[in-house]
Write a protein that holds these residues in place. Structure first.
Motif, PDB file in Angstrom:
ATOM      1  N   PRO A  38      35.758  35.601  51.472  1.00 47.57           N
ATOM      2  CA  PRO A  38      36.355  36.682  50.677  1.00 47.57           C
ATOM      3  C   PRO A  38      37.886  36.620  50.737  1.00 47.57           C
ATOM      4  CG  PRO A  38      34.753  37.534  52.279  1.00 47.57           C
ATOM      5  CD  PRO A  38      35.094  36.134  52.668  1.00 47.57           C
ATOM      6  N   MET A  40      41.800  37.930  48.485  1.00 47.66           N
ATOM      7  CA  MET A  40      42.419  38.692  47.395  1.00 47.66           C
ATOM      8  C   MET A  40      43.264  37.750  46.526  1.00 47.66           C
ATOM      9  SD  MET A  40      43.071  42.482  48.799  1.00 47.66           S
ATOM     10  CE  MET A  40      44.591  42.216  49.655  1.00 47.66           C
ATOM     11  N   HIS A  44      46.717  30.272  49.690  1.00 50.57           N
ATOM     12  CA  HIS A  44      47.640  29.394  50.426  1.00 50.57           C
ATOM     13  C   HIS A  44      46.832  28.621  51.465  1.00 50.57           C
ATOM     14  CE1 HIS A  44      47.287  32.450  53.508  1.00 50.57           C
ATOM     15  NE2 HIS A  44      47.748  33.375  52.663  1.00 50.57           N
ATOM     16  N   HIS A  47      44.159  30.442  53.539  1.00 44.69           N
ATOM     17  CA  HIS A  47      42.871  30.611  52.849  1.00 44.69           C
ATOM     18  C   HIS A  47      42.107  29.277  52.825  1.00 44.69           C
ATOM     19  CE1 HIS A  47      45.255  33.844  50.605  1.00 44.69           C
ATOM     20  NE2 HIS A  47      44.277  34.528  51.156  1.00 44.69           N
ATOM     21  N   LEU A  50      39.996  28.371  55.765  1.00 42.36           N
ATOM     22  CA  LEU A  50      38.689  29.052  55.798  1.00 42.36           C
ATOM     23  C   LEU A  50      37.705  28.329  54.873  1.00 42.36           C
ATOM     24  CD1 LEU A  50      40.577  31.435  56.879  1.00 42.36           C
ATOM     25  CD2 LEU A  50      39.115  32.971  55.628  1.00 42.36           C
ATOM     26  N   PHE A 156      36.417  34.416  58.080  1.00 45.54           N
ATOM     27  CA  PHE A 156      37.558  35.340  58.085  1.00 45.54           C
ATOM     28  C   PHE A 156      38.631  34.805  59.031  1.00 45.54           C
ATOM     29  CE2 PHE A 156      33.918  37.814  56.810  1.00 45.54           C
ATOM     30  CZ  PHE A 156      34.411  38.620  55.799  1.00 45.54           C
ATOM     31  N   GLY A 157      39.886  35.097  58.716  1.00 49.48           N
ATOM     32  CA  GLY A 157      41.006  34.558  59.489  1.00 49.48           C
ATOM     33  C   GLY A 157      41.455  35.491  60.604  1.00 49.48           C
ATOM     34  N   ASP A 160      44.252  38.398  60.442  1.00 39.34           N
ATOM     35  CA  ASP A 160      43.914  39.824  60.323  1.00 39.34           C
ATOM     36  C   ASP A 160      42.942  40.156  61.456  1.00 39.34           C
ATOM     37  OD1 ASP A 160      45.054  40.612  57.464  1.00 39.34           O
ATOM     38  OD2 ASP A 160      44.252  38.599  57.353  1.00 39.34           O
ATOM     39  N   PRO A 184      41.235  30.237  63.053  1.00 35.79           N
ATOM     40  CA  PRO A 184      42.559  30.518  63.632  1.00 35.79           C
ATOM     41  C   PRO A 184      43.650  30.752  62.577  1.00 35.79           C
ATOM     42  CG  PRO A 184      41.580  28.580  64.659  1.00 35.79           C
ATOM     43  CD  PRO A 184      40.696  28.946  63.496  1.00 35.79           C
ATOM     44  N   LEU A 185      44.666  31.483  63.007  1.00 38.76           N
ATOM     45  CA  LEU A 185      45.809  31.795  62.137  1.00 38.76           C
ATOM     46  C   LEU A 185      46.575  30.516  61.769  1.00 38.76           C
ATOM     47  CD1 LEU A 185      48.238  34.726  63.079  1.00 38.76           C
ATOM     48  CD2 LEU A 185      48.977  32.743  61.806  1.00 38.76           C
ATOM     49  N   VAL A 186      46.900  30.359  60.510  1.00 34.50           N
ATOM     50  CA  VAL A 186      47.655  29.181  60.049  1.00 34.50           C
ATOM     51  C   VAL A 186      49.103  29.606  59.782  1.00 34.50           C
ATOM     52  CG1 VAL A 186      47.827  27.393  58.259  1.00 34.50           C
ATOM     53  CG2 VAL A 186      45.580  28.214  58.996  1.00 34.50           C
ATOM     54  N   MET A 194      51.260  32.422  57.502  1.00 37.32           N
ATOM     55  CA  MET A 194      51.074  32.360  56.044  1.00 37.32           C
ATOM     56  C   MET A 194      50.451  33.646  55.536  1.00 37.32           C
ATOM     57  SD  MET A 194      49.991  28.559  55.088  1.00 37.32           S
ATOM     58  CE  MET A 194      50.987  27.188  55.614  1.00 37.32           C
TER      59      MET A 194
HETATM   60  P1  AMP Z   1      43.609  37.978  51.973  1.00 36.71           P
HETATM   61  O1  AMP Z   1      43.560  37.224  50.691  1.00 36.71           O
HETATM   62  O2  AMP Z   1      44.994  38.166  52.506  1.00 36.71           O
HETATM   63  O3  AMP Z   1      42.773  39.231  51.952  1.00 36.71           O
HETATM   64  O4  AMP Z   1      42.919  37.032  53.055  1.00 36.71           O
HETATM   65  C1  AMP Z   1      41.629  36.516  52.867  1.00 36.71           C
HETATM   66  C2  AMP Z   1      41.180  35.856  54.140  1.00 36.71           C
HETATM   67  O5  AMP Z   1      42.084  34.821  54.490  1.00 36.71           O
HETATM   68  C3  AMP Z   1      41.135  36.825  55.336  1.00 36.71           C
HETATM   69  O6  AMP Z   1      40.006  36.519  56.140  1.00 36.71           O
HETATM   70  C4  AMP Z   1      42.416  36.498  56.067  1.00 36.71           C
HETATM   71  O7  AMP Z   1      42.366  36.782  57.451  1.00 36.71           O
HETATM   72  C5  AMP Z   1      42.522  35.001  55.831  1.00 36.71           C
HETATM   73  N1  AMP Z   1      43.908  34.576  55.988  1.00 36.71           N
HETATM   74  C6  AMP Z   1      44.994  35.017  55.307  1.00 36.71           C
HETATM   75  N2  AMP Z   1      46.111  34.425  55.775  1.00 36.71           N
HETATM   76  C7  AMP Z   1      45.724  33.603  56.778  1.00 36.71           C
HETATM   77  C8  AMP Z   1      46.405  32.730  57.682  1.00 36.71           C
HETATM   78  N3  AMP Z   1      47.730  32.579  57.645  1.00 36.71           N
HETATM   79  N4  AMP Z   1      45.682  32.057  58.591  1.00 36.71           N
HETATM   80  C9  AMP Z   1      44.327  32.201  58.648  1.00 36.71           C
HETATM   81  N5  AMP Z   1      43.626  33.001  57.835  1.00 36.71           N
HETATM   82  C10 AMP Z   1      44.307  33.691  56.918  1.00 36.71           C
END
Ligand code: AMP
Length: 292
Positions: A38, A40, A44, A47, A50, A156-157, A160, A184-186, A194
């Motif tokens: 999922p 929004m 980048h 995303h 994932l 999910f990342g 968040d 993990p966070l990228v 990001m």
């Molecule tokens: P969003 O489009 O911001 O709602 O994010 C969609 C999914 O991408 C969520 O599970 C976020 O946690 C994940 N996500 C967004 N930015 C990052 C990042 N820098 N590293 C890892 N996951 C991310």
């Protein structure tokens, strides 16, 4: 199904819930596992990490792009949230995603919509404190997406972190048959986490935004040197951020990574999470201190 102009396009774009359900059911009949990512949109590398995990581990990958209105407060950036649909489709095509689910607001929340899901106790702290609508909106839309797409795995990342905890709790508490996979966070090469919201930043603000990751890095260095006082570490982060002009701290939290209870000493696994306003963007970042 939306007709695509590009005949070489592989990703199928679905905007109707009933059509998405039919496709998911047909995958299940063929014993194909579905991975759901999922988002929004305004995709980048965060995303894409994932999505890559889903492509590696599931037979079919569904990415959803839906800027979910119920998770935005009345004064938040719903209208201005960055949207780059054509660009996103190209990225999804290139990476080999099977289905893009892209419903309209009316499809997800038709007139008369009444039902919302609330996860209690872990949604009042950190981001939930300054964004009281956020997690109810997130839990609701994620549960709807799970019901529509019927994924085997959902990705999910950890960017968040609190959102992940809310979704894991939702899945456990109401016995959903989906495995939540943490990714993990990228970061950018210079350390910036990001985020689609980084696009709002001017060149100067982008430099300012580096104070989040820099301060987390400094905190980790100090903790490695044996400082365990939350007060000292919190002050260090605060000074590092505030000495950068153009920042406004929403919160600095040094807490338990599951309950979000604030700590006094950094003992056991600890989450350090930040939300800081830089120019028009509210940015978040976090790191985990493993057991010390
Ligand atoms: P969003 O489009 O911001 O709602 O994010 C969609 C999914 O991408 C969520 O599970 C976020 O946690 C994940 N996500 C967004 N930015 C990052 C990042 N820098 N590293 C890892 N996951 C991310």
């Amino acid at each position: 199904m939306i007709e695509t102009k590009n005949s070489t396009r592989r990703v199928t774009v679905i905007s109707s819930i009933s059509e998405m359900k039919e496709i998911s059911q047909s995958f299940q009949k063929q014993n194909l596992t579905i991975g759901l990512v999922p988002t929004m949109g305004c995709l980048h590398e965060g995303h894409l990490s994932l999505i890559k995990k889903s492509l590696e581990s599931c037979d079919k990958t569904v990415v959803s792009i839906f800027v979910n209105p119920t998770q935005f407060g009345p004064k938040e950036d719903l209208e201005s949230y960055p949207r780059q649909f054509e660009n996103d489709i190209e990225k999804l095509d290139e990476i080999g995603v099977d289905i893009l689910f892209h419903p309209s607001k009316e499809e997800m929340y038709p007139t008369g919509y009444k039902t919302f899901v609330e996860v209690k106790n872990i949604t009042e702290q950190l981001c939930g404190k300054s964004r009281p609508d956020l997690f109810q909106g997130v839990a609701t839309v994620v549960l709807k997406l799970f019901n529509i797409v019927q994924p085997y795995n959902a990705f999910f990342g950890e960017k968040d972190w609190q959102q992940l905890a809310v979704i894991e709790t939702l899945v456990k508490d109401i016995n959903l048959d989906v495995a939540i996979i943490r990714v993990p966070l990228v970061r950018e090469n210079d350390g910036l986490a990001m985020s689609s919201r980084n696009r709002y930043l001017s060149v100067q603000e982008r430099q300012t935004a580096l104070s989040l990751s820099r301060s987390l890095q400094k905190a980790q260095d100090h903790i490695r040197q044996g400082i365990t006082s939350v007060k000292i570490i919190s002050n260090l982060i605060q000074q590092n951020i505030l000495e950068t002009e153009g920042t406004k701290i929403d919160y600095i939290s040094i807490c338990d990574p599951l309950s979000f209870k604030e700590k006094e000493q950094i003992r056991g696994r600890t989450l350090i999470a930040l939300a800081v306003k830089v120019g028009p963007s509210r940015l978040i970042d976090n790191c985990i201190i493993e057991e010390i």
